[in-house]
Scaffold this motif. Structure first.
Motif, short mmCIF file in Angstrom:
data_model
loop_
_atom_site.label_atom_id
_atom_site.label_comp_id
_atom_site.label_asym_id
_atom_site.label_seq_id
_atom_site.Cartn_x
_atom_site.Cartn_y
_atom_site.Cartn_z
N GLU A 1 36.17 33.59 32.24
CA GLU A 1 36.74 34.88 32.55
C GLU A 1 35.96 35.25 33.78
N TYR A 2 36.71 35.91 34.80
CA TYR A 2 36.33 36.46 36.13
C TYR A 2 37.29 37.89 36.29
N VAL A 3 36.35 38.67 37.04
CA VAL A 3 36.85 39.75 37.44
C VAL A 3 36.20 40.24 38.63
N ARG B 1 40.54 38.12 34.34
CA ARG B 1 41.44 36.58 34.49
C ARG B 1 40.58 35.66 33.84
N GLN B 2 41.41 34.61 33.92
CA GLN B 2 40.75 33.53 33.17
C GLN B 2 41.10 31.90 33.78
N GLY C 1 28.01 46.54 52.72
CA GLY C 1 28.59 45.87 53.83
C GLY C 1 29.97 44.81 53.53
N PRO C 2 30.23 43.97 54.19
CA PRO C 2 31.54 43.14 53.67
C PRO C 2 31.16 42.54 52.35
N ALA C 3 32.34 42.44 51.42
CA ALA C 3 32.22 41.79 50.05
C ALA C 3 33.20 40.71 50.03
N ALA C 4 33.05 39.68 49.44
CA ALA C 4 33.78 38.64 49.04
C ALA C 4 34.29 38.79 47.63
N ARG C 5 35.60 39.03 47.38
CA ARG C 5 35.89 39.14 45.97
C ARG C 5 37.31 38.47 45.82
N ASP C 6 37.80 37.84 46.64
CA ASP C 6 39.20 37.31 46.74
C ASP C 6 39.13 35.88 45.89
N VAL C 7 40.20 35.88 45.04
CA VAL C 7 40.07 34.25 44.38
C VAL C 7 41.37 33.46 44.73
N ILE C 8 41.17 32.31 45.26
CA ILE C 8 42.17 31.53 45.93
C ILE C 8 42.59 30.43 44.98
N ILE C 9 43.61 30.18 44.53
CA ILE C 9 44.31 29.17 43.44
C ILE C 9 45.20 28.20 43.96
N GLY C 10 45.23 26.96 43.54
CA GLY C 10 45.83 26.06 44.06
C GLY C 10 45.93 24.80 43.01
N THR D 1 28.71 38.78 47.43
CA THR D 1 29.59 38.20 46.67
C THR D 1 29.75 39.32 45.49
N ALA D 2 31.12 39.74 45.31
CA ALA D 2 31.49 40.87 44.64
C ALA D 2 32.39 40.43 43.38
N LEU D 3 32.24 39.33 43.00
CA LEU D 3 33.15 38.67 41.77
C LEU D 3 32.29 38.26 40.57
N LEU D 4 32.64 38.63 39.40
CA LEU D 4 31.60 38.53 38.71
C LEU D 4 32.53 37.54 37.55
N HIS D 5 31.67 36.65 36.69
CA HIS D 5 32.40 36.03 35.64
C HIS D 5 31.48 35.83 34.34
N ARG D 6 32.06 35.38 33.39
CA ARG D 6 31.24 35.33 31.95
C ARG D 6 32.02 34.21 31.11
N SER D 7 31.45 34.09 30.03
CA SER D 7 31.80 32.96 28.98
C SER D 7 32.98 33.54 28.10
N PRO D 8 33.89 32.95 27.95
CA PRO D 8 35.00 33.80 27.03
C PRO D 8 34.63 34.01 25.63
N VAL D 9 35.16 34.98 25.06
CA VAL D 9 35.09 35.31 23.29
C VAL D 9 35.09 33.90 22.55
N ALA D 10 33.98 33.53 21.68
CA ALA D 10 34.26 32.60 20.92
C ALA D 10 34.75 32.78 19.72
#
Length: 210
Positions: free
Chosen positions: A150-152, A164-165, A14-23, A185-194
């Protein structure tokens, strides 16, 4: 195929949300409620004096916290954590506590909740190395010290050049698995490389708790 399996398949297709809005305005966080928006990021630049102070704190003085509180007590909870971890009394300590309190209030207003699950995590290792979706309605993240999250979009998670980060000090509000919408929700995220030279990371995590 059972009725439950059919429903699950329909949801996944079905419909998926994956947009990222930045301001650069904090009101951008409220746009998480808009159709198709999986994350809203407030791109803010930390005050140089605050960043210099928090980057210079000894690792054992970085405040750690895990609690559930009414939103109006978030600032008090951070002050107590700073006190118990020996963070020196100063204007910058007050700034940290008041900022967490303000972000907790923003989340509470956006999601219409009274209780928040509040965490300040200190780690020199990668806390969540794999891209994932949190099992919550939504999650607010802010890296006070160290690299941002980080997210994608899930459909291109294998393309490293598309990752992106969130900028350090920036505030990101991500939809989770339990977001109340027909959109998945079709946007994933993770911790950055240490890295050894980066030192411990101080990450704020706020979830709705009611």
């Amino acid at each position: 195929m059972t009725a439950l399996e059919l429903k699950a398949e329909a949801f996944s297709n079905g419909p998926a949300a994956r947009d990222v809005i930045i301001g650069r305005d904090p009101d951008i966080l409220a746009d998480i409620r808009e159709p198709g928006v999986a994350a809203a990021i407030w791109r803010r630049t930390p005050e140089p004096e605050f960043q210099k102070w928090i980057d210079a704190l000894p690792p054992d003085s970085l405040p750690e916290l895990r609690t559930v509180v009414p939103v109006h007590l978030a600032e008090t909870a951070v002050m107590a954590a700073c006190e118990s971890h020996g963070v020196p009394v100063c204007e910058m300590r007050d700034t940290l506590a008041s900022d967490v309190g303000a972000l907790a209030l923003m989340l509470a207003k956006t999601l219409t909740v009274r209780l928040v699950r509040l965490r300040l995590d200190v780690s020199e290792d990668v806390m969540c190395p794999k891209f994932h979706l949190d099992n919550v309605r939504a999650r607010l993240l802010c890296s006070y010290r160290g690299a941002g999250t980080e997210y994608v979009p899930e459909n291109i998670a294998h393309e490293s050049g598309r990752i992106r980060q969130v900028p350090p000090g920036g505030v990101a509000l991500f939809r989770g698995r339990k977001w109340s919408s027909e959109e998945r929700t079709a946007l994933l995220h993770r911790s950055p490389v240490a890295t050894p030279e980066s030192g411990p990371r101080l990450l704020l995590v706020i979830d709705p708790a009611d």
